[in-house]
Design an enzyme around this catalytic site. Structure first.
Site, PDB file in Angstrom:
ATOM      1  N   LYS A  27     -21.191  -3.788  10.184  1.00 49.01           N
ATOM      2  CA  LYS A  27     -22.192  -3.571  11.223  1.00 49.01           C
ATOM      3  C   LYS A  27     -23.593  -3.892  10.705  1.00 49.01           C
ATOM      4  O   LYS A  27     -24.351  -4.631  11.335  1.00 49.01           O
ATOM      5  CB  LYS A  27     -22.119  -2.119  11.713  1.00 49.01           C
ATOM      6  CG  LYS A  27     -23.057  -1.836  12.880  1.00 49.01           C
ATOM      7  CD  LYS A  27     -23.131  -0.345  13.154  1.00 49.01           C
ATOM      8  CE  LYS A  27     -21.975   0.167  13.954  1.00 49.01           C
ATOM      9  NZ  LYS A  27     -22.094  -0.049  15.383  1.00 49.01           N
ATOM     10  N   ARG A  97     -25.120   5.648  12.425  1.00 45.38           N
ATOM     11  CA  ARG A  97     -23.736   5.173  12.589  1.00 45.38           C
ATOM     12  C   ARG A  97     -23.156   4.728  11.264  1.00 45.38           C
ATOM     13  O   ARG A  97     -23.860   4.246  10.388  1.00 45.38           O
ATOM     14  CB  ARG A  97     -23.680   3.961  13.516  1.00 45.38           C
ATOM     15  CG  ARG A  97     -24.147   4.200  14.926  1.00 45.38           C
ATOM     16  CD  ARG A  97     -24.166   2.851  15.634  1.00 45.38           C
ATOM     17  NE  ARG A  97     -25.056   2.862  16.766  1.00 45.38           N
ATOM     18  CZ  ARG A  97     -24.645   2.950  18.023  1.00 45.38           C
ATOM     19  NH1 ARG A  97     -23.385   3.023  18.303  1.00 45.38           N
ATOM     20  NH2 ARG A  97     -25.519   2.953  19.005  1.00 45.38           N
ATOM     21  N   GLY A 106     -13.883   3.492  15.552  1.00 41.27           N
ATOM     22  CA  GLY A 106     -13.758   4.878  15.967  1.00 41.27           C
ATOM     23  C   GLY A 106     -13.272   5.837  14.895  1.00 41.27           C
ATOM     24  O   GLY A 106     -13.064   7.018  15.161  1.00 41.27           O
ATOM     25  N   MET A 108     -14.760   6.713  11.991  1.00 36.79           N
ATOM     26  CA  MET A 108     -15.786   7.541  11.347  1.00 36.79           C
ATOM     27  C   MET A 108     -16.786   8.024  12.386  1.00 36.79           C
ATOM     28  O   MET A 108     -16.662   7.729  13.564  1.00 36.79           O
ATOM     29  CB  MET A 108     -16.457   6.743  10.243  1.00 36.79           C
ATOM     30  CG  MET A 108     -15.556   6.576   9.041  1.00 36.79           C
ATOM     31  SD  MET A 108     -16.286   5.549   7.783  1.00 36.79           S
ATOM     32  CE  MET A 108     -16.160   3.937   8.485  1.00 36.79           C
ATOM     33  N   ARG A 347     -19.597  -8.522  15.897  1.00 37.51           N
ATOM     34  CA  ARG A 347     -18.656  -8.697  14.785  1.00 37.51           C
ATOM     35  C   ARG A 347     -17.596  -9.686  15.227  1.00 37.51           C
ATOM     36  O   ARG A 347     -17.424  -9.934  16.423  1.00 37.51           O
ATOM     37  CB  ARG A 347     -18.020  -7.367  14.394  1.00 37.51           C
ATOM     38  CG  ARG A 347     -17.261  -6.734  15.526  1.00 37.51           C
ATOM     39  CD  ARG A 347     -16.789  -5.349  15.203  1.00 37.51           C
ATOM     40  NE  ARG A 347     -16.311  -4.745  16.445  1.00 37.51           N
ATOM     41  CZ  ARG A 347     -16.029  -3.480  16.595  1.00 37.51           C
ATOM     42  NH1 ARG A 347     -16.192  -2.641  15.597  1.00 37.51           N
ATOM     43  NH2 ARG A 347     -15.578  -3.020  17.733  1.00 37.51           N
ATOM     44  N   HIS A 469     -10.096   2.157  23.504  1.00 36.95           N
ATOM     45  CA  HIS A 469      -9.487   2.318  22.194  1.00 36.95           C
ATOM     46  C   HIS A 469      -8.050   1.819  22.186  1.00 36.95           C
ATOM     47  O   HIS A 469      -7.627   1.066  21.311  1.00 36.95           O
ATOM     48  CB  HIS A 469      -9.538   3.806  21.797  1.00 36.95           C
ATOM     49  CG  HIS A 469      -8.871   4.075  20.497  1.00 36.95           C
ATOM     50  ND1 HIS A 469      -7.569   4.482  20.407  1.00 36.95           N
ATOM     51  CD2 HIS A 469      -9.324   3.959  19.227  1.00 36.95           C
ATOM     52  CE1 HIS A 469      -7.246   4.619  19.142  1.00 36.95           C
ATOM     53  NE2 HIS A 469      -8.290   4.306  18.400  1.00 36.95           N
ATOM     54  N   SER A 793      15.774 -19.712  -9.577  1.00 37.76           N
ATOM     55  CA  SER A 793      15.337 -19.094  -8.328  1.00 37.76           C
ATOM     56  C   SER A 793      15.156 -17.610  -8.613  1.00 37.76           C
ATOM     57  O   SER A 793      16.087 -16.943  -9.067  1.00 37.76           O
ATOM     58  CB  SER A 793      16.380 -19.306  -7.232  1.00 37.76           C
ATOM     59  OG  SER A 793      15.958 -18.644  -6.065  1.00 37.76           O
ATOM     60  N   THR A 796      13.963 -11.690  -6.710  1.00 34.53           N
ATOM     61  CA  THR A 796      12.992 -10.604  -6.927  1.00 34.53           C
ATOM     62  C   THR A 796      13.468  -9.249  -6.405  1.00 34.53           C
ATOM     63  O   THR A 796      12.864  -8.235  -6.714  1.00 34.53           O
ATOM     64  CB  THR A 796      11.635 -10.965  -6.292  1.00 34.53           C
ATOM     65  OG1 THR A 796      11.881 -11.524  -5.002  1.00 34.53           O
ATOM     66  CG2 THR A 796      10.876 -11.950  -7.146  1.00 34.53           C
ATOM     67  N   CYS A 860      14.037 -16.456  -3.991  1.00 32.88           N
ATOM     68  CA  CYS A 860      14.907 -16.202  -2.838  1.00 32.88           C
ATOM     69  C   CYS A 860      15.046 -14.715  -2.549  1.00 32.88           C
ATOM     70  O   CYS A 860      15.793 -14.321  -1.678  1.00 32.88           O
ATOM     71  CB  CYS A 860      16.265 -16.854  -3.030  1.00 32.88           C
ATOM     72  SG  CYS A 860      17.173 -16.200  -4.426  1.00 32.88           S
ATOM     73  N   TYR A 880       8.977 -23.748  -4.373  1.00 31.32           N
ATOM     74  CA  TYR A 880       9.316 -23.345  -3.009  1.00 31.32           C
ATOM     75  C   TYR A 880       9.508 -21.847  -2.893  1.00 31.32           C
ATOM     76  O   TYR A 880       9.683 -21.151  -3.901  1.00 31.32           O
ATOM     77  CB  TYR A 880      10.588 -24.068  -2.527  1.00 31.32           C
ATOM     78  CG  TYR A 880      11.856 -23.617  -3.221  1.00 31.32           C
ATOM     79  CD1 TYR A 880      12.562 -22.500  -2.763  1.00 31.32           C
ATOM     80  CD2 TYR A 880      12.362 -24.307  -4.320  1.00 31.32           C
ATOM     81  CE1 TYR A 880      13.728 -22.082  -3.401  1.00 31.32           C
ATOM     82  CE2 TYR A 880      13.521 -23.906  -4.960  1.00 31.32           C
ATOM     83  CZ  TYR A 880      14.202 -22.785  -4.497  1.00 31.32           C
ATOM     84  OH  TYR A 880      15.333 -22.368  -5.125  1.00 31.32           O
TER      85      TYR A 880
HETATM   86  C1  PEP Z   1      17.708 -10.911  -5.365  1.00 36.12           C
HETATM   87  O1  PEP Z   1      18.169 -10.123  -6.174  1.00 36.12           O
HETATM   88  O2  PEP Z   1      16.474 -11.048  -5.165  1.00 36.12           O
HETATM   89  C2  PEP Z   1      18.594 -11.714  -4.527  1.00 36.12           C
HETATM   90  C3  PEP Z   1      18.118 -12.640  -3.723  1.00 36.12           C
HETATM   91  O3  PEP Z   1      19.911 -11.440  -4.576  1.00 36.12           O
HETATM   92  P1  PEP Z   1      20.588 -10.220  -3.802  1.00 36.12           P
HETATM   93  O4  PEP Z   1      19.596  -9.628  -2.897  1.00 36.12           O
HETATM   94  O5  PEP Z   1      21.744 -10.810  -3.096  1.00 36.12           O
HETATM   95  O6  PEP Z   1      20.976  -9.336  -4.937  1.00 36.12           O
END
Ligand code: PEP
Ligand code: MG
Length: 926
Positions: A27, A97, A106, A108, A347, A469, A793, A796, A860, A880
């Protein structure tokens, strides 16, 4: 020179500007900017966000040096406007304000009309000749101050504001029903009653000294940074606590000074559809809170010409000036005081996904912004809204013909939602947690309702306009919303809603159309969005789908700037087809075990697991081979030469066996073996930590015939596809590798099988062998593993599980509280934990590339569709990301934004004459 904490603006000049949001808050920065470009802004000053931190460090007191700076600026303000605090002739009134770096509508506190006491009120009566206006302002001030600074605001959702109760009593005594029937004397009496209520509650007098009032208000605004609503909002929108709020002290201007005064809010374009029209609402003879509170229904801005033609023309001009200056759609607040227009705020306007995309695309066409800039204007997750369902039109028409149309309100948040009616946020949250679809139905919403709004499918309110709101927050959250549906009579106590003599109870089904504003009794099925109808269902021609066309344009621009490729996680031909329609450039993960649960496959799979000898196992695998081959061939055909990463079997074997006696008996009967044998086998496969047990490549190492069968199915399918003259590129991926020797073992089988199949079939095809990096040891020894792997790959999901030592299947009980307590800023299974898991990934990338510079790198795990994680993947140089089909558009846009926002800066321009304030990082425009 001492550090500067207070910045003055007004009278055509300003000490700050719009790039100083981190110091001045949104603001304050925009007020300064508007003042700087000569727009009519009431003068004032901003106390910087840094003071907020000092305030908390200093045991919730303003440091002395800042006090002196505020006093100096107050003097300057008095001089600029020719009024003074407590002056018996020309008293200064100000607003106080909040204003954080990110907008927190809204959340604060605000205090208006500060500076009033009995003496200054009397002076103002003389000055304005409008006693009613003065005492109305005075009672509003005492009420606000009492609520916000002196703590009289109700805490419980069902309690009513003590001042509102006094007003109601007074009206009852007078036999009147509306506030405007209160006379000046009545309002004066209310001021006295309010002050008495304050005395009774706090034991102290209402402060008459304007300076005392000011310090109380400044402290309360800083204090509101830590109120529950603000904390909840910050969590929801990732706003760090350390940012703090600024405080803006500004000359009051009044929209309630009579018929030649008014106030309004507007968007420079339609915030719901993105249409290039001036869109807003105003009320004559009213204060800003009247417009947003929804207590009086405002008029559309198109009618302002009739009420004040001069202000209307001036406002139109300002609309264009602001859009040119900010090159964005702006949300503005204005007040007309006795025919003079003032800008109170501007804003960057919040907007629906539909509007975000349309505005971005239109502004490129209008040469206001570049394609790159346009991409940064659309949040990847907003694309979800474009993919969200709409009502099945035939069903909806039938419902309306059948008399189920209950009412029509404002189309405040587009999309279709069907759910059960609940009347408060607490219930919405609780029902939502039980998996119920709910429509939060309120007379009006307030900032306290955000959690319930977030849990609901849709929001329906009886009061309030497009800028109420409910409407603002719903659009921001991407919720379907119908607002201001005046025909609804909602009875909170009875948990009912009556409309046109029909009464709906809590739990009854309703359907709301946030695109048309219709409210329909009962359930109406939803159906795919326009984008889905064009891309997936193929039931709508692109030429007839304007939303699709803008979507497609943004996607095409995204593809131009991104460097990451986008793949999908799919194990069925139809999933793969959808993903390709959404723009997937390959399959990053085909989980073959999912196929085993398909038609006719689970039987031979169980036979294989229950086999006692190699021969028996081979016999079962021989039954699985043609089934898997068919699955792979289907996918290869759809992908037509795009890379397809197929993972060999991964989960622990017990997942394929039944655990209940009844089902175990059925399996035994089907297979013609004793039930005891099945039970024994299931028992013997029991593991204490199955996710760390006999799974992944360990299965293929102990039972090489499984890997061999899968490799054969893949390569025979590849050969068959190639023979049909369809190109094919399989990538065989070995899961859960922690040691290079594990991969080498499996690679040998895969390659030998590939050679054999090519020879048998008389065709040649390219293929790769690689691995998942999902065990910390795999990441640490990535240099060794890369000697064998042609690609990595990142899995995660498992990498997070194993790095954090947190079971991905059992974590909710403590992980949610962990996130609430900010031990982890975000759920690490949703957003990559950059400091932990991310470091292992970075290490694996570096080590892998050292051994094999051309190694293909991807991800993946579920994180592959999360925008922040996609950005991280871009930053560490993956090739990727792979995500579920419906997240492919989100990943495309996220990848483009990551490339644009992290592009190396062009060589630094020569330093400007005036250096930026010391210690401040340059801020991105939005
Ligand atoms: C992973 O572990 O990230 C994965 C893609 O394999 P999954 O989820 O099948 O264990
Ligand atoms: Mg895994």
């Amino acid at each position: 020179m001492a550090k500067k904490y207070v910045y003055f603006f007004g009278a055509g000049a300003a000490e700050g500007n719009m790039r100083m949001k981190d110091v001045l808050g949104g603001k304050g920065a925009n007020l300064a900017e508007m003042a700087g470009i000569g727009l009519p802004v009431p003068p004032g000053f901003t106390i910087s966000t840094e003071v907020c931190a000092l305030y908390y460090k200093n045991r919730e007191r303003i440091p002395e040096s800042v006090r002196l700076e505020v006093e100096k600026n107050l003097k300057r303000l008095e001089k600029t406007v020719g009024q003074a605090f407590g002056d018996p002739k020309s008293p200064l009134l100000v607003s106080v304000r909040s204003g954080a770096r990110a907008s927190m509508p809204g959340m604060m506190d605000t205090i208006l009309n500060l500076g009033l006491n009995d003496r200054t009120a009397a002076a103002l009566v003389v000055k304005t000749g409008n006693e009613r206006f003065v005492y109305d302002s005075y009672r509003r001030f005492v009420q606000m101050y009492g609520d916000v600074v002196l703590g009289l605001k109700p805490v419980h959702k069902d309690d009513i504001d003590p001042f509102e109760a006094i007003i109601e009593r007074k009206k009852h005594e007078l036999g009147i029903t509306i506030d405007t029937d209160l006379s000046a004397a009545d309002l004066k009496d209310l001021v006295a009653r309010f002050k008495a209520a304050i005395r009774a509650k706090t034991g102290g007098e209402f402060p008459d000294d304007p300076k005392k009032q000011l310090w109380g208000a400044i402290g309360a605004v800083f204090g509101s940074w830590m109120n529950d609503r603000a904390i909840a909002y910050r969590k929801l929108y990732d706003i760090p606590e350390a940012w703090g709020t600024a405080v803006n002290v500004q000359l009051m201007v009044f929209g309630n000074m009579g018929g030649d005064s008014g106030t309004g809010v507007a968007f420079t374009r339609d915030a719901a559809t993105g249409e290039n029209v001036f869109y807003g609402e105003y009320l004559m003879n009213a204060q800003g809170e009247d417009v947003v509170a929804g207590t009086r229904t405002p008029k559309p801005i198109s009618e302002l010409r009739k009420d004040d033609a001069k202000a209307c023309v001036q406002l139109e001009k300002i609309r264009h000036t602001l859009e040119k200056h900010y090159t964005d759609m702006m949300d503005i607040e204005f007040t007309i005081q006795q025919g003079k227009l003032y800008m109170l705020q501007c804003r960057v306007g919040k907007r629906t996904a539909f509007a975000a995309i349309k505005i971005a695309v239109d502004m490129v066409g209008e040469k206001l912004i570049s394609e790159k800039e346009a991409l940064t204007r659309v949040e990847p997750d907003q694309l979800n809204q474009l993919l969200r369902p709409i009502f099945d039109q035939a069903q909806k028409e039938a419902a309306i013909k059948g008399g189920r149309l209950l009412a029509k309100g404002l189309n405040a948040g587009p999309g279709a939602a069907t759910g059960r009616v609940v009347f408060n946020s607490v219930d919405a949250e609780a029902w939502g947690k039980r998996g119920e679809k709910v429509i939060l139905t309120r007379i009006e919403t307030s900032p306290e309702d955000i959690k319930g709004m977030s849990a609901a499918e849709g929001i329906l309110t009886a009061r309030g306009g497009m800028t109420s709101h409910a409407a603002l927050v719903a659009r921001q959250m991407g919720r379907v919303c119908v607002a201001g549906c005046g025909e609804l009579l909602i009875d909170y106590a009875a948990h009912t809603m009556t409309v046109k003599s029909r009464t709906l109870k809590e739990g009854d089904w309703i359907s709301i159309d946030g695109t048309t504003g219709q409210v329909i009794e009962g359930k109406v099925n939803t159906k795919p969005s326009e984008v889905l109808q064009v891309l997936i269902e193929k039931t709508l021609a692109a030429g007839k789908a304007p939303v699709y066309q803008t979507f497609a344009k943004v996607m095409a621009w995204a593809d131009k700037f991104r460097t990451l490729k986008i793949r999908t996680n799919a194990d069925q031909p139809d999933q793969s087809k959808n993903a390709v329609a959404f723009g997937a450039e390959g399959i990053g993960l085909c989980r073959t075990e999912h196929m085993f649960f398909g038609e006719g496959k689970i039987g031979p799979m169980r036979e294989m697991i229950l086999a006692d000898t190699l021969e028996q196992r081979r016999a079962a695998l021989a039954k699985l081979l043609p089934l898997q081959r068919k699955d792979f061939a289907g996918i290869f055909e759809v992908m037509a030469g795009l890379p397809v990463t197929i993972r060999t079997i991964d989960p622990p074997l017990h997942e394929f066996l039944p655990h209940e006696e009844k089902e175990q008996r059925e399996v035994a009967a089907q297979m013609g073996i004793p039930y005891e044998k099945v039970r024994e086998r299931v028992d013997s496969l029991h593991e204490f930590n199955p996710m760390l047990g006999f799974r992944g490549c360990r299965l293929g190492i102990i039972y090489p015939e499984i890997t061999e069968m899968q490799a054969r199915a893949i390569f025979e399918a590849a050969a068959a596809t190639k023979k049909k003259k369809i190109p094919v590129l399989p990538e065989v991926m070995i899961p859960l590798v922690g040691h290079v020797k594990e991969l080498a073992d499996q690679e040998k089988i895969v390659r030998a099988t590939a050679e054999a199949v090519m020879k048998e079939q008389g065709v040649k095809f390219n293929y790769l062998v690689g691995t998942m990096i999902e065990i910390p040891r795999g990441a640490v020894t990535a240099d060794e593993i890369a000697a064998v792997a042609e690609f990595f790959s990142f899995g995660t999901n498992d990498l997070t599980q194993m790095t954090l030592g947190v079971s991905r299947d059992d974590a909710a009980r403590f992980l949610i509280p962990y996130v609430e307590r900010e031990i982890y800023a975000k759920d690490p299974f949703e957003v990559i934990d950059r400091d932990g898991v991310g470091q292992l990934m970075r290490m694996a990338v570096e080590r892998g590339r050292k051994t094999r510079p051309g190694i293909k790198l991807g991800i993946c795990g579920e994180h592959g569709g999360d925008p922040s994680s996609v950005e991280f993947c871009h930053l560490i140089g993956l090739n990727y990301v792979s995500c579920s089909p419906f997240r492919v558009p989100i990943a495309r846009l996220a990848a483009a934004r990551a490339a644009i926002l992290n592009a190396p800066k062009p060589e630094a321009a020569k330093p400007a004459k005036k250096a930026a304030p010391k210690g401040k990082k340059p801020v991105r425009k939005r």
